[in-house]
Design a protein around this motif. Structure first.
Motif, PDB file in Angstrom:
ATOM      1  N   TYR A  17       0.756  -1.281  -0.048  1.00 23.95           N
ATOM      2  CA  TYR A  17       0.219  -0.034   0.150  1.00 23.95           C
ATOM      3  C   TYR A  17       1.051   1.243   0.113  1.00 23.95           C
ATOM      4  O   TYR A  17       1.915   1.514   1.019  1.00 23.95           O
ATOM      5  CB  TYR A  17      -0.817   0.070   1.094  1.00 23.95           C
ATOM      6  N   TYR A  56       3.687   0.085   2.631  1.00 26.51           N
ATOM      7  CA  TYR A  56       3.283  -0.735   3.638  1.00 26.51           C
ATOM      8  C   TYR A  56       3.096  -2.021   2.904  1.00 26.51           C
ATOM      9  O   TYR A  56       2.341  -2.142   2.091  1.00 26.51           O
ATOM     10  CB  TYR A  56       2.028  -0.162   4.322  1.00 26.51           C
ATOM     11  N   GLU A  58       1.256  -4.686   3.084  1.00 26.16           N
ATOM     12  CA  GLU A  58       0.001  -5.237   3.698  1.00 26.16           C
ATOM     13  C   GLU A  58      -0.193  -6.756   3.506  1.00 26.16           C
ATOM     14  O   GLU A  58      -0.715  -7.214   4.345  1.00 26.16           O
ATOM     15  CB  GLU A  58      -1.038  -4.290   2.838  1.00 26.16           C
ATOM     16  N   ALA A  62       3.989  -7.125   6.807  1.00 26.47           N
ATOM     17  CA  ALA A  62       3.388  -6.128   7.544  1.00 26.47           C
ATOM     18  C   ALA A  62       4.351  -4.954   7.870  1.00 26.47           C
ATOM     19  O   ALA A  62       4.438  -4.386   8.972  1.00 26.47           O
ATOM     20  CB  ALA A  62       2.767  -6.424   8.539  1.00 26.47           C
ATOM     21  N   TRP A  64       6.973  -1.512   7.177  1.00 27.08           N
ATOM     22  CA  TRP A  64       6.900  -0.254   6.346  1.00 27.08           C
ATOM     23  C   TRP A  64       8.272  -0.157   5.817  1.00 27.08           C
ATOM     24  O   TRP A  64       9.446  -0.388   6.330  1.00 27.08           O
ATOM     25  CB  TRP A  64       6.821   0.800   7.480  1.00 27.08           C
TER      26      TRP A  64
END
Length: 91
Positions: A17, A56, A58, A62, A64
């Motif tokens: 994301y 991210y 996703e 998970a 960053w």
């Protein structure tokens, strides 16, 4: 486009994301003027060339990531874990 997650390896962009420029991490201070918050939430640069963005993972680990990429050529120059960058900054 494929991003190389430092933990999971090369993955399709659809697993991630996009959050925008890494400036997103620089929130206005508590008690900042409403104009500072308005600028932070609504104004975004759209540079041509090399950028550093937040993504991210996703549908993966998970994590960053800070992705350095060229918006003109779509070349991915680097992917780094944001957690590692924060550790380096405080060391």
């Amino acid at each position: 486009m494929r991003l190389n997650c430092p933990l999971c390896g090369p993955r399709d962009r659809r697993e991630f994301y996009y959050y925008g420029s890494e400036d997103y991490l620089n929130r206005p201070a508590e008690g900042a003027a409403p104009q500072a918050w308005d600028d932070y939430l609504h104004l975004r640069d759209n540079p041509a060339g090399v950028t550093k963005d937040l993504w991210y993972h996703e549908l993966g680990c998970a994590s960053w990531l800070r992705v350095t990429r060229n918006t003109l050529t779509h070349e991915i120059l680097a992917t780094e874990l944001v957690a590692d960058l924060k550790r380096e900054a405080t060391a």
